[in-house]
Scaffold this active site. Structure first.
Site, short mmCIF file in Angstrom:
data_model
loop_
_atom_site.label_atom_id
_atom_site.label_comp_id
_atom_site.label_asym_id
_atom_site.label_seq_id
_atom_site.Cartn_x
_atom_site.Cartn_y
_atom_site.Cartn_z
N THR A 175 -8.20 1.69 -5.52
CA THR A 175 -9.40 2.04 -4.76
C THR A 175 -9.60 3.54 -4.77
OG1 THR A 175 -9.28 0.10 -3.32
CG2 THR A 175 -10.49 1.99 -2.48
N PHE A 234 -11.33 6.78 -2.99
CA PHE A 234 -11.80 7.24 -1.69
C PHE A 234 -12.48 8.60 -1.83
CE2 PHE A 234 -8.43 4.28 -0.78
CZ PHE A 234 -8.76 3.68 0.43
#
Length: 281
Positions: free
Chosen positions: A173, A175
């Site tokens: 992921t 960010f």
């Protein structure tokens, strides 16, 4: 010296909190139930900054956070990539073969579908991975487990029944960290995120995109997002290599503002290292 207070969406043990601590170290994470509340806290000055996921290597963009970065008066100052490793967490003394139901966020359940099917576990939707771990710990119901991070096991007093249960192991992921305000006073960046809307005429999108090509700017991301308040209208999100102080970027942005209907610079920041994928056998 007081620690910086950085807002994230979720509760203790959430992947966002773990990523925040991995990126910034000695800061005070401040959790909120909703992404909108994270941005509210940043804009009001309640916290020093925010930290939200914007895309995942498996499921793609996190729409709500991209929309908020566009809509709100904030500026992204850093990116960070964090590997997601799902674990099955159950009551102390529970065995893997005893588990009949697994609770978690819908995305986590989808990423672990093969594991759940293989072990005959029924998925149960919850609002958050860490929240699911907290619920399982409080209920202490036989045969109920949560899919969450390994860190949640220590926080909520649960046993790790299985590790790395996601179907695709290379699950990462991305960010973005952000502060309130605009690009004023921004440090020199290596990568820039922006969004723009085009006029309604043939070739409008191509006319905007060619500004980057003509200045030899490499685009690393191009995504269209619907505008909720204007049905069937779209905004285009772009990540490009180069900072706001670079002459080619400045020239391309100047031309883009003349060609597009709307332009917002979302942030400019150093390029972050991506985790190295695990090597095959």
């Amino acid at each position: 010296m007081e620690r910086l207070r950085i807002a994230f969406q979720g509760i203790r043990g959430a992947y966002s909190e773990a990523a925040l601590l991995a990126r910034f170290g000695a800061v005070e994470p401040v959790g909120f139930a909703l992404s909108e509340q994270v941005f509210d806290a940043v804009e009001s000055g309640e916290v020093d900054g925010g930290f939200v996921p914007v895309e995942n290597s498996i499921v793609g963009p996190v729409g709500v956070n991209n929309d908020l970065l566009l809509e709100r008066s904030v500026f992204a100052t850093a990116e960070f990539y964090f590997p997601i490793e799902h674990c099955l967490l159950g009551r102390i003394g529970e065995r893997l073969e005893d588990v009949r139901m697994a609770c978690s966020h819908p995305v986590a359940l989808a990423q672990c579908r093969d594991f759940l099917d293989r072990h005959g576990m029924r998925p149960m939707l919850e609002y958050d991975t860490a929240g699911a771990a907290e619920i399982v710990a409080k209920r202490q119901a036989p045969g109920e487990a949560a899919i969450a991070s390994k860190r949640c096991a220590a926080i909520y007093g649960l046993a790790i029944l299985a590790e790395n249960i996601q179907t695709v192991q290379n699950n990462i992921t991305r960010f973005l960290a952000f502060r309130r305000g605009d690009a004023g006073g921004a440090a020199r960046g290596e990568k820039t995120s922006l969004a723009f809307a085009v006029h309604h005429h043939p070739g409008a999108l191509l006319d905007c995109l060619k500004r980057f090509a003509e200045h030899e700017i490499n685009l690393t991301r191009l995504e269209s997002r619907p505008v909720p308040t204007n049905p069937f209208e779209y905004v285009f999100f772009v990540d490009l290599l180069g900072g706001l102080d670079d002459d080619p970027v400045k020239a391309a942005l100047s031309e883009l503002r003349a060609a597009a209907r709307q332009v917002k610079v979302i942030g400019s920041y150093p390029v972050a290292d991506r985790p190295v994928p695990p090597r095959g056998p």
